[in-house]
Motif scaffolding. Sequence first.
Motif, mmCIF file in Angstrom:
data_model
loop_
_atom_site.group_PDB
_atom_site.id
_atom_site.type_symbol
_atom_site.label_atom_id
_atom_site.label_comp_id
_atom_site.label_asym_id
_atom_site.label_seq_id
_atom_site.Cartn_x
_atom_site.Cartn_y
_atom_site.Cartn_z
ATOM 1 N N SER A 191 4.314 14.599 2.023
ATOM 2 C CA SER A 191 3.066 14.056 2.579
ATOM 3 C C SER A 191 3.269 12.611 3.016
ATOM 4 O O SER A 191 2.789 12.205 4.085
ATOM 5 C CB SER A 191 1.940 14.141 1.550
ATOM 6 N N MET A 192 3.971 11.827 2.174
ATOM 7 C CA MET A 192 4.255 10.440 2.545
ATOM 8 C C MET A 192 5.037 10.388 3.849
ATOM 9 O O MET A 192 4.743 9.568 4.719
ATOM 10 C CB MET A 192 5.031 9.734 1.430
ATOM 11 N N ALA A 193 6.014 11.283 3.992
ATOM 12 C CA ALA A 193 6.833 11.312 5.208
ATOM 13 C C ALA A 193 5.981 11.611 6.440
ATOM 14 O O ALA A 193 6.282 11.130 7.535
ATOM 15 C CB ALA A 193 7.941 12.346 5.062
ATOM 16 N N ASP A 194 4.909 12.383 6.247
ATOM 17 C CA ASP A 194 3.989 12.697 7.353
ATOM 18 C C ASP A 194 2.908 11.642 7.533
ATOM 19 O O ASP A 194 2.028 11.788 8.377
ATOM 20 C CB ASP A 194 3.325 14.056 7.114
ATOM 21 N N GLY A 195 2.947 10.568 6.706
ATOM 22 C CA GLY A 195 1.967 9.492 6.819
ATOM 23 C C GLY A 195 0.637 9.800 6.166
ATOM 24 O O GLY A 195 -0.363 9.149 6.467
ATOM 25 N N LEU A 196 0.608 10.784 5.265
ATOM 26 C CA LEU A 196 -0.634 11.170 4.595
ATOM 27 C C LEU A 196 -0.723 10.528 3.218
ATOM 28 O O LEU A 196 0.271 10.416 2.505
ATOM 29 C CB LEU A 196 -0.700 12.691 4.449
ATOM 30 N N LEU A 197 -1.918 10.121 2.852
ATOM 31 C CA LEU A 197 -2.174 9.532 1.540
ATOM 32 C C LEU A 197 -3.413 10.197 0.955
ATOM 33 O O LEU A 197 -4.431 10.320 1.630
ATOM 34 C CB LEU A 197 -2.402 8.032 1.680
ATOM 35 N N ALA A 198 -3.310 10.643 -0.296
ATOM 36 C CA ALA A 198 -4.458 11.241 -0.982
ATOM 37 C C ALA A 198 -4.829 10.361 -2.164
ATOM 38 O O ALA A 198 -3.974 9.814 -2.845
ATOM 39 C CB ALA A 198 -4.134 12.651 -1.456
ATOM 40 N N CYS A 199 -6.116 10.238 -2.390
ATOM 41 C CA CYS A 199 -6.631 9.447 -3.503
ATOM 42 C C CYS A 199 -7.738 10.257 -4.166
ATOM 43 O O CYS A 199 -8.753 10.554 -3.529
ATOM 44 C CB CYS A 199 -7.156 8.116 -2.971
ATOM 45 N N ASP A 200 -7.532 10.662 -5.413
ATOM 46 C CA ASP A 200 -8.551 11.384 -6.163
ATOM 47 C C ASP A 200 -9.352 10.375 -6.974
ATOM 48 O O ASP A 200 -8.781 9.476 -7.605
ATOM 49 C CB ASP A 200 -7.910 12.413 -7.098
#
Length: 97
Positions: free
Chosen positions: A66-75
């Motif tokens: 996900s990081m490689a795709d530029g995605l960030l998740a925050c729960d």
Amino acid sequence: MEELKAGIMGAAPLNHSKVTPETLKVHKAQVDGFLHKKWQQGALAGTIPEQAFWVRCDETNTPEHSMADGLLACDVGVAVTRPAEFVEFNIRQVAGK
């Protein structure tokens, strides 16, 4: 609740072109800081911050691919004062957008 989510997005924008483990730490600290202020202002229930909210923004919810795709998740979990309940939600952002 939407106002709180919007506030988090404004307090912790993802302005980086790349997501790294360090980006996750900085993002978590920004969200923690925003929610701590909201708790101090009385917007969140709980006698200590740990009762009022929690934030998870790390490799468990933003894996390497996900990081490689530029995605960030925050729960995020918050103890809102009205209605008196604990609410959990997820915020996903794309780097550079």
